[in-house]
Enzyme design. Structure first.
Site, short mmCIF file in Angstrom:
data_model
loop_
_atom_site.label_atom_id
_atom_site.label_comp_id
_atom_site.label_asym_id
_atom_site.label_seq_id
_atom_site.Cartn_x
_atom_site.Cartn_y
_atom_site.Cartn_z
CE LYS A 34 -1.95 -6.70 -4.24
NZ LYS A 34 -0.96 -5.78 -3.64
CB THR A 35 -5.24 -10.62 -2.19
OG1 THR A 35 -4.73 -9.35 -1.80
CG2 THR A 35 -4.70 -11.68 -1.27
CG ASP A 232 1.78 -8.50 -3.69
OD1 ASP A 232 1.39 -7.75 -4.60
OD2 ASP A 232 1.11 -8.73 -2.66
CD GLU A 233 1.90 -4.14 -2.11
OE1 GLU A 233 1.92 -3.18 -2.92
OE2 GLU A 233 0.94 -4.36 -1.35
CD GLN A 263 -2.39 0.83 -4.16
OE1 GLN A 263 -2.38 0.49 -2.99
NE2 GLN A 263 -3.05 0.16 -5.09
NE ARG A 621 -5.42 1.11 0.99
CZ ARG A 621 -5.23 0.23 0.02
NH1 ARG A 621 -5.17 -1.04 0.30
NH2 ARG A 621 -5.13 0.61 -1.24
#
Length: 744
Positions: A34-35, A232-233, A263, A621
Site C-alpha cells: 500500500k505504502t 490513507d487509513e 483493519q 504485522r
DNA sequence: CTTTCGGGATTTTTT
DNA sequence: ATCCCGAAAG
C-alpha cells in the site's frame, strides 16, 4: 522516466498508481504494498504528469506516517544516498501537504482564524483537559457527577462532534432524559472552551468543517489549491473527517481513499467504517482497485490470520494470496503468570538472536492494554535487554509534563481557565479549594476569566477593601501567585522556550517541589529535561509564534511518532499502535478471554468483531515468525484471577500451530497435559463433573488462599492446579488429598 | 482554611 | 496501581 515508477508493480498496483483522475477507492489488504502504491502514485503525478507538489495533499493517520511519506518522496536530507522517488526536488518538499487531519485542520484554522471566528493563539485541549472542562460545565449546570459520569458525557459530546452535530442540532434532536442532560452540558462546555480560547481535538475538525461550510471564499481557496487529495487509513476516519475531505475534493473530484475494512480498529474514537460505503454512494463513478497480494508474511502467518478474520460475520470475504513460502509454524506459548510469559518471550528472543541471526530490532511484542508492558519491561531490565516502549504512560500525559505545559499555556493565554486552575496551587502555595471556589464564583458572576477575577481580588486585597477573613493569608497567596505569573508573561517575549521552562521551574518553586519528592521526583525532573530538549528542536521562527507552535506540537504529537529506527532494541507496543508497522518477529501476548478480546467488548457483537480485527492487525504485522502467548493467571485491580484461553486462538487453523517449549518456566510442570490449550476448555473436558472449576477461590491449610487454574482427571482422582497468593506460587495437588476448602 | 492521610471505587485502545 | 472524597491535623 515513468517506467521506473511503474516497474516492479503488479497489475493492480499499477492500476492504482495510474488512475490519477477522478475518484478512486483502493482496498489494500495487509502487506499488499500500500505504502509503495501511495508514494509511487504521488511521484507519478508529479514527475510524469507535471502536477505541482503544491496541488497535492495527502492525509495520514499519524505524524510519523506523514514524515515517512515525505522522506520517501523527497529524501531524508538534501543529498540522501537512498534515492528518493522525486530526486532533485528537495527544495519543494514543503510545497507538498502531508499531515494528519487534525494537524491539517489546526494549521488551516490558525491561518484563517479571522474567518473562523477564532483567535489564532487558540490552545488545543487533550482528553484530560476536556474532562476538566466537562466537570466544570457540569458544576455550572448543577449536574451531579455521580449520577452522570463526566467520562461518558464527554464520550457523548465527542461522538456528536465527530458526526458534525453542533450544540443547537443536538438540542433539537434530543429525545431521552440523558440526551437532555448531555445537551445542556454540551452547550455549556462549548461556551467554556470558547471563553478559554481553546479547541479540543474534535473542534479542530468541526470548526474546519464549519469554516468551509460558511465561507465560500476560504473553501474555494483550498479546494482550488488541492487538485489531488489522498486519504490513507480511510477505514479509520470519522464522519467529520470524511466531510472535510469531500469539501476539499468538491472542485476537482480527484479524491483517492485507501483502506481496509478488516483493519478498522478505531470505532471507539468514532471512526466509522461506513465511510467506505458512503464514498461509493457519493462517488458512484469511483473506480475500485483491490490489492490482494501479500508481500510481507509467510503463507502460514497469512493463513492463520485469515482463519481468524474469517470468523467475523459482517465482512466481505476478500482472499489474500502470497507467493511467499510457508516458513515456520505459528508458535503458541503458555505460562502461569504474566512474569513468566515475559520470561518466555524474552528467552525466545535471545534464542532467536543467537540461533537464527535476528536482531533485537527485528522483534516486537504486542499487547492489548498498556499495563501489560510492565512485566515485559521488568523482564528486559532483569536480562539487560534494551527495549523501546511505545506509549505506556504517554510522555505528554505525564503529570509533571502537563503541569509545565499548563504553565506555558497560561503564559501564552492567561484566560485559559482549565490550565490556570490546574496550576494555581501547584506546587501548594496556600490557595486551597475554598479560595479557588471563591475565585471561580467571582469570575462566573462577572462573566470574566478566573485570571481577571484573581487580579481584582488581589487589588481589593491591597486596598484593604476585602472582608477581614479573606484578608491576609489567602489574599496574599493569590497576589504572590499573580506576581509570579505576570513576571513570567513579561519575560516570555525575550526568552527561548527552554529558558522560559527554566524560569517556570525556578520562580514557581516547581523544581524544589519535585526535588522534595525523592526518587520519583528525580524521574519527573528528567522528564521535564526531556521536554526542554524537544523545545530546542523547534525550527527557527517568529518569537511570537514559537510558543504556539511548541504547544501545538505537544498536543498533536503521538508516541508512535517517536519510534526511531536504528538503535537495536526490541519494541513493546500496543496492538493499536502497531497498525501500519511490520516486524520479522512478532509476539502477541495475553491471549486470554477478557484481555483479548477485552472484557469491555463481551456484550456487544460489533465490538467483539473489532477485537478480532485488532488481533488480525497484530498477526499480519509479522513477516517471518509469529508467537501467540497467554498466561493462566492475570493480575487485575490489585488482586489476580485465573484466565481462560482467548476464543480467537481456536480460530487459528491447528495445522499451522506448534507449541512453544516452555523455556523460561520455573517449575517443570506440564500444563494441562500435552494438549494445546487453544483447543478450548469445553472440547476436551472428560466425563464426570470436575470437583472444581478454574477461577474458583480455594483455601489450603498450608498454602493459604488461591485460585484454581485447572482441574483435570488423573486416574480416579482429579489433579488441581492452584495459583496461591503470596510466596506459595503455583502448586499441583491431587484433589482427594489436598482437602481444599472452597471460598465464596 | 490548607494540607495530608486513608479508604473506596475504578482502568482499553489515541489523533 | 491511581484518582476522588471526606476527615483530622496543622
Amino acid at each position: 522516466m515513468t517506467t521506473d515508477l511503474l516497474a516492479g508493480l503488479n497489475e493492480a498496483q499499477r492500476e492504482a498508481v495510474e488512475a490519477v483522475d477522478g475518484p478512486l477507492l483502493i482496498l489494500a489488504g495487509p502487506g499488499s504494498g500500500k505504502t509503495r502504491v501511495i508514494t509511487h502514485r504521488i511521484a507519478y503525478m508529479i514527475r510524469s504528469l507535471d502536477v505541482s507538489p503544491r496541488s497535492v495533499a495527502a492525509v495520514t493517520f499519524t505524524n510519523k506516517a506523514a514524515r515517512e511519506m515525505r522522506e520517501r518522496l523527497f529524501g531524508r536530507s538534501e543529498h540522501d544516498p537512498a534515492s528518493p522517488l522525486l530526486p532533485g526536488m528537495w527544495n519543494y518538499r514543503h510545497e507538498f501537504t502531508v499531515s494528519t487531519f487534525h494537524a491539517l485542520c489546526a494549521q488551516i484554522l490558525r491561518r484563517e482564524a479571522l474567518h473562523a471566528g477564532l483567535e489564532s493563539t487558540f490552545v488545543i485541549y487533550d482528553q484530560e483537559d476536556q474532562l476538566e472542562a466537562v466537570k466544570q460545565a457540569m458544576e455550572i449546570q448543577e449536574i451531579d457527577p455521580k449520577r452522570f459520569s463526566p467520562r461518558s458525557v464527554l464520550n457523548a459530546i465527542s461522538a456528536a462532534k465527530s458526526s458534525l452535530i453542533e450544540p443547537e442540532a443536538f438540542a433539537a434532536a434530543r429525545s431521552t432524559f440523558a440526551d437532555e442532560i448531555v445537551s445542556r452540558i454540551y452547550r455549556q462546555y462549548q461556551g467554556l472552551l470558547s471563553r478559554n480560547n481553546a479547541l479540543d481535538f474534535d473542534d479542530l475538525l468541526l470548526k474546519a468543517y464549519a469554516l468551509f461550510r460558511d465561507n465560500a471564499q476560504v473553501l474555494d481557496k483550498y479546494r482550488s489549491r488541492y487538485e489531488y487529495l489522498l486519504i490513507d487509513e480511510f477505514q479509520d476516519t470519522n464522519v467529520a473527517q470524511y466531510a472535510i475531505a469531500r469539501q476539499l475534493a468538491g472542485k476537482h473530484r480527484n479524491i483517492c481513499v485507501v483502506g481496509d475494512p478488516d483493519q478498522a480498529i478505531y470505532s471507539w474514537r468514532n471512526a466509522d467504517i461506513r465511510n467506505i460505503l458512503s464514498f461509493q454512494r457519493d462517488y458512484p463513478d469511483a473506480r475500485t482497485v483491490t490489492l490482494g497480494e501479500n508481500y510481507r508474511s509467510t503463507s502460514t502467518i497469512l493463513d492463520g490470520a485469515t482463519g481468524v478474520i474469517s470468523a467475523n460475520n459482517r465482512r466481505i470475504d476478500r482472499p489474500l494470496t502470497t507467493s511467499n513460502g510457508r516458513g515456520d509454524p505459528i508458535l503458541v506459548g503458555e505460562a502461569y503468570t504474566p512474569e513468566e510469559e515475559a520470561q518466555q518471550v524474552l528467552g525466545e528472543i535471545q534464542r532467536l538472536r543467537k540461533d537464527s541471526g535476528h536482531s533485537l530490532g527485528d522483534c516486537a511484542v504486542m499487547y492489548r492494554v498498556n499495563a501489560q508492558s510492565r512485566a515485559l519491561e521488568d523482564g528486559c531490565l532483569r536480562r539487560s535487554i534494551p527495549y523501546k516502549l511505545i506509549g505506556g504512560v504517554r510522555f505528554y500525559q505525564r503529570r509533571e509534563v502537563k503541569d509545565v505545559i499548563a504553565y506555558l499555556r497560561v503564559v501564552q493565554n492567561p484566560y485559559d481557565d482549565v490550565s490556570l486552575l490546574r496550576i494555581i496551587n501547584v506546587p501548594p502555595r496556600g490557595i486551597g479549594q475554598r479560595t479557588v471556589e471563591q475565585l471561580v464564583h467571582d469570575a462566573r458572576v462577572q462573566g470574566i476569566p478566573v485570571y481577571a477575577a484573581a487580579q481584582l481580588a488581589a487589588e481589593a486585597e491591597q486596598q484593604g477593601q476585602s472582608s477581614r477573613d479573606r484578608g491576609s493569608r489567602t489574599g496574599r497567596a493569590v497576589s504572590r501567585f499573580l506576581y509570579v505569573v505576570n513576571a513570567l508573561i513579561e519575560s516570555a517575549g525575550s526568552l527561548q522556550i527552554e529558558e522560559l521552562i527554566d524560569a517556570i521551574m525556578e520562580r514557581t518553586g516547581y523544581r524544589e517541589h519535585l526535588r522534595a519528592e525523592g526518587d520519583q521526583g528525580q524521574e519527573r525532573l528528567e522528564n521535564i529535561a526531556e521536554l526542554r530538549a524537544t523545545a530546542r528542536e523547534l525550527q527557527p521562527m517568529e518569537p511570537s509564534e514559537r510558543l504556539a507552535a511548541f504547544l501545538e506540537g505537544a498536543a498533536l504529537v503521538s508516541d508512535v511518532d517517536a519510534l526511531e529506527e536504528g538503535e537495536d532494541a526490541i519494541t513493546l507496543i500496543t496492538l493499536h499502535q502497531a497498525k501500519g508497522l511490520e516486524f520479522p518477529v512478532v509476539f502477541i501476548v495475553g491471549l486470554e478471554e477478557g484481555m483479548l478480546p477485552h472484557i469491555r467488548s463481551f456484550d456487544d457483537p460489533e465490538q467483539m468483531e473489532e477485537e478480532r480485527r485488532l488481533f488480525y492487525v497484530g498477526m499480519t504485522r509479522a513477516k517471518e515468525r509469529l508467537y501467540l502467548t497467554r498466561s493462566f493467571r492475570r493480575d487485575f485491580r490489585g488482586g489476580s484471577g485465573a484466565s481462560r484461553p482467548s476464543r480467537f486462538l481456536s480460530d487459528v487453523p491447528q495445522s499451522l500451530v506448534s507449541s512453544l517449549a516452555m523455556a523460561g518456566r520455573r517449575s517443570a510442570v506440564t500444563p494441562l497435559g500435552a494438549r494445546p490449550a487453544y483447543q478450548g476448555s469445553a472440547a476436551a473436558e472428560p466425563s464426570g463433573e470436575p470437583p472444581l472449576k478454574s477461577g474458583e477461590r480455594v483455601r489450603h491449610a498450608r498454602f493459604g488462599d488461591g485460585i484454581v487454574v485447572s482441574c483435570v482427571p488423573s486416574g480416579t482422582d482429579h489433579e488441581v492446579t492452584v495459583a496461591f497468593k503470596g510466596s506459595s506460587g503455583i502448586k499441583r495437588l491431587l484433589y482427594t488429598f489436598a482437602s481444599l476448602e472452597r471460598l465464596e
